[in-house]
Design a protein around this motif. Sequence first.
Motif, mmCIF file in Angstrom:
data_model
loop_
_atom_site.group_PDB
_atom_site.id
_atom_site.type_symbol
_atom_site.label_atom_id
_atom_site.label_comp_id
_atom_site.label_asym_id
_atom_site.label_seq_id
_atom_site.Cartn_x
_atom_site.Cartn_y
_atom_site.Cartn_z
ATOM 1 N N ALA A 17 -19.889 20.938 31.062
ATOM 2 C CA ALA A 17 -18.536 21.119 30.537
ATOM 3 C C ALA A 17 -18.317 22.619 30.360
ATOM 4 C CB ALA A 17 -18.367 20.381 29.219
ATOM 5 N N ILE A 18 -17.777 23.265 31.385
ATOM 6 C CA ILE A 18 -17.649 24.725 31.408
ATOM 7 C C ILE A 18 -16.393 25.141 30.645
ATOM 8 C CG2 ILE A 18 -17.453 26.787 32.855
ATOM 9 C CD1 ILE A 18 -20.111 25.313 33.178
ATOM 10 N N GLY A 19 -16.586 25.914 29.581
ATOM 11 C CA GLY A 19 -15.459 26.409 28.799
ATOM 12 C C GLY A 19 -15.050 27.812 29.145
ATOM 13 N N ALA A 20 -15.963 28.586 29.763
ATOM 14 C CA ALA A 20 -15.646 29.982 30.057
ATOM 15 C C ALA A 20 -16.544 30.513 31.150
ATOM 16 C CB ALA A 20 -15.798 30.849 28.806
ATOM 17 N N VAL A 21 -16.045 31.544 31.821
ATOM 18 C CA VAL A 21 -16.832 32.355 32.749
ATOM 19 C C VAL A 21 -16.852 33.765 32.178
ATOM 20 C CG1 VAL A 21 -16.977 33.325 35.060
ATOM 21 C CG2 VAL A 21 -16.240 30.948 34.753
ATOM 22 N N LEU A 22 -18.038 34.312 31.984
ATOM 23 C CA LEU A 22 -18.233 35.636 31.391
ATOM 24 C C LEU A 22 -18.806 36.569 32.449
ATOM 25 C CD1 LEU A 22 -18.560 37.640 28.959
ATOM 26 C CD2 LEU A 22 -20.788 36.551 28.555
ATOM 27 N N ARG A 63 -7.894 26.853 37.733
ATOM 28 C CA ARG A 63 -7.975 25.478 38.255
ATOM 29 C C ARG A 63 -8.729 24.558 37.327
ATOM 30 N NH1 ARG A 63 -9.247 28.012 43.068
ATOM 31 N NH2 ARG A 63 -11.433 27.362 42.918
ATOM 32 N N HIS A 64 -9.766 25.093 36.671
ATOM 33 C CA HIS A 64 -10.656 24.236 35.879
ATOM 34 C C HIS A 64 -10.445 24.360 34.377
ATOM 35 C CE1 HIS A 64 -12.881 22.977 39.427
ATOM 36 N NE2 HIS A 64 -12.881 24.237 39.828
ATOM 37 N N GLY A 65 -9.422 25.076 33.958
ATOM 38 C CA GLY A 65 -9.123 25.164 32.524
ATOM 39 C C GLY A 65 -10.162 25.916 31.725
ATOM 40 N N ALA A 66 -10.843 26.860 32.361
ATOM 41 C CA ALA A 66 -11.851 27.672 31.670
ATOM 42 C C ALA A 66 -11.269 29.051 31.373
ATOM 43 C CB ALA A 66 -13.111 27.807 32.527
ATOM 44 N N LEU A 67 -11.784 29.684 30.339
ATOM 45 C CA LEU A 67 -11.357 31.037 30.011
ATOM 46 C C LEU A 67 -12.131 32.043 30.858
ATOM 47 C CD1 LEU A 67 -11.105 31.086 26.098
ATOM 48 C CD2 LEU A 67 -9.372 30.452 27.782
ATOM 49 N N THR A 120 -11.389 25.698 24.048
ATOM 50 C CA THR A 120 -11.501 24.695 25.109
ATOM 51 C C THR A 120 -12.231 23.431 24.673
ATOM 52 O OG1 THR A 120 -13.623 25.513 25.974
ATOM 53 C CG2 THR A 120 -11.613 26.578 26.803
ATOM 54 N N GLY A 121 -13.027 23.527 23.616
ATOM 55 C CA GLY A 121 -13.832 22.387 23.202
ATOM 56 C C GLY A 121 -15.023 22.134 24.097
ATOM 57 N N ARG A 122 -15.304 23.054 25.012
ATOM 58 C CA ARG A 122 -16.423 22.884 25.943
ATOM 59 C C ARG A 122 -17.473 23.949 25.680
ATOM 60 N NH1 ARG A 122 -12.931 23.388 31.146
ATOM 61 N NH2 ARG A 122 -11.010 22.543 30.259
ATOM 62 N N PRO A 123 -18.747 23.575 25.569
ATOM 63 C CA PRO A 123 -19.760 24.523 25.112
ATOM 64 C C PRO A 123 -20.347 25.437 26.173
ATOM 65 C CG PRO A 123 -20.733 22.353 25.361
ATOM 66 C CD PRO A 123 -19.260 22.193 25.646
ATOM 67 N N TRP A 124 -20.304 25.050 27.454
ATOM 68 C CA TRP A 124 -21.068 25.793 28.458
ATOM 69 C C TRP A 124 -20.302 27.011 28.965
ATOM 70 C CZ3 TRP A 124 -26.086 25.116 29.975
ATOM 71 C CH2 TRP A 124 -26.714 23.996 29.447
ATOM 72 N N VAL A 125 -21.068 28.066 29.240
ATOM 73 C CA VAL A 125 -20.512 29.316 29.721
ATOM 74 C C VAL A 125 -21.265 29.727 30.988
ATOM 75 C CG1 VAL A 125 -20.124 31.767 29.210
ATOM 76 C CG2 VAL A 125 -19.873 30.052 27.395
ATOM 77 N N VAL A 126 -20.519 30.045 32.037
ATOM 78 C CA VAL A 126 -21.135 30.575 33.257
ATOM 79 C C VAL A 126 -21.195 32.093 33.141
ATOM 80 C CG1 VAL A 126 -20.944 30.842 35.759
ATOM 81 C CG2 VAL A 126 -20.261 28.682 34.676
ATOM 82 N N ARG A 186 -30.384 27.862 21.486
ATOM 83 C CA ARG A 186 -29.727 26.659 21.980
ATOM 84 C C ARG A 186 -29.052 27.044 23.280
ATOM 85 N NH1 ARG A 186 -24.543 24.424 21.818
ATOM 86 N NH2 ARG A 186 -24.520 22.140 21.851
ATOM 87 N N ARG A 187 -29.639 26.663 24.410
ATOM 88 C CA ARG A 187 -29.167 27.140 25.697
ATOM 89 C C ARG A 187 -27.800 26.566 26.036
ATOM 90 N NH1 ARG A 187 -31.507 31.534 26.810
ATOM 91 N NH2 ARG A 187 -30.833 31.302 28.963
ATOM 92 N N PHE A 188 -26.806 27.433 26.154
ATOM 93 C CA PHE A 188 -25.488 27.003 26.602
ATOM 94 C C PHE A 188 -24.976 27.880 27.743
ATOM 95 C CE2 PHE A 188 -24.818 29.776 22.894
ATOM 96 C CZ PHE A 188 -24.042 30.785 23.457
ATOM 97 N N GLY A 189 -25.827 28.779 28.232
ATOM 98 C CA GLY A 189 -25.458 29.630 29.349
ATOM 99 C C GLY A 189 -26.095 29.155 30.637
ATOM 100 N N CYS A 190 -25.346 29.214 31.733
ATOM 101 C CA CYS A 190 -25.901 28.938 33.054
ATOM 102 C C CYS A 190 -25.460 30.078 33.978
ATOM 103 C CB CYS A 190 -25.447 27.578 33.588
ATOM 104 S SG CYS A 190 -23.683 27.223 33.369
#
Length: 454
Positions: free
Chosen positions: A214-219, A246-250, A147-153, A184-188
């Motif tokens: 920039a959300i790339g995935a939901v885990l 809808r948001h193009g996240a994995l 996705t090129g987006r670093p953040w993960v929910v 390096r915090r990339f999780g929210c």
Amino acid sequence: MESERGMTMGNRGWLERLREYEAPNVTFVDADGGWPIVWVSARGEWVWDVEGRRYVDLTAGFGVAMAGHRSPALVRAIRAQLRSLLHGMGDVHPHVGKVELLEQLSRITFERWTGQGGGRRLRGRAVLGCTGFEAVEIALKTAQRATGRPWVVAFEGGYHGLGYGALNVTHRELFWRPFESQLRRFGCFAPFPGREEDLGRVERCLSRLQRRRAIGAVLVEPVQGRGGIRVPPASFLPWLRAWCDRHGALLILDEIFTGFGRTGRWFACEHFGVVPDVICLGKALTGGFPLSACVGRSDVMESAWPPSAGEALHTSTFQGHPVGCRMALEQIRELERRDLAGRAAGMGAWLMERLRGLRPAPGLEYEVRGLGLMVGLEVRRSDGGPATAVVLDALKRMLVRGFLLLPEGADANVVAFTPPLTVSRAGLERAVRALGECLDEAARATTRERPDHA
């Protein structure tokens, strides 16, 4: 000679030796000697300690021994593999078992999910690892590259392992706070819903996060394990699937604990009719060998991982180990042949009914929840607070009676049942009866010691 000495030395002697040589933060040893025991052998639902005592294992060794400890079919597979190939070369020269396992992982996940109802059958492509958290970290890398987006929910109460990547998406502060300066915090995090009424909060939280990150995935774990055997409402995973679309996240599902029949289906997502983009597998994959897998939809994995030019972007010395692959192939066959997922569904429903029949000890309240043979009994005080001391005391008493159980949840007040799927009904019946008695005894003892918490 050493095994004979072990039987005479006893649990305390071995634990004293352990404390001399193991880093102090690994194994908890109770000062009164009541916890832990030292294992020496296991078979089926039974474990024996160094003193020759026998226990019913209601943990399946952290959920690994799905077909029972030392399953005869697995032992035969190990012996056959040891006679031909003990070690391979990971990502350089593949062996036959690795190819066969990758085919089977595709078959039991994406091919099976997408081939139903005459739909177009999609393949799954995988990267193998050694541990559960490594599978999660491969999934995190996949999401970033695809996705090129670093953040993960991720979700409150979630547990995804303790590697430095996985710590960013593991919620409990106990695990990540000591290493925060190196992360390096990339999780929210969003709330994990327990009821349909909670979904509004989840939606508002994800909308807010999506505007800021920039959300790339939901885990997510389809059922939270270490979070306290928490089962979400039926609409939660379908809603997450739609949100990701809808948001193009994995959508990444961590089924390391819930996979391979534990919840009464091959994978817990099947209860909710949801197909993920990526699924993380481990624990029961082999039935007793360190092997894990990150399996993704073929187009996702192809977009994330370019063809190898001689150096893999994620690999290790023991990647796709021959013994682990052979065991995984046999484990899959055994689960299918014996329909252990179906057995888990029936036994789990029966177990929850029996646990709901327990009368709470004075001053306590019980809540039973679960899916298949992944069942939790939450114990709270009458004021709503967690009855942690009662649960820990009760589990030590259960150990004396010959039952292995673990506490789950942030407050360690949930008694978790995750036995082998081959466990006998008689064993579960004895365990439920003993647990009711031990909780009563522990509640009385705790009340005498700490009357203000009665």
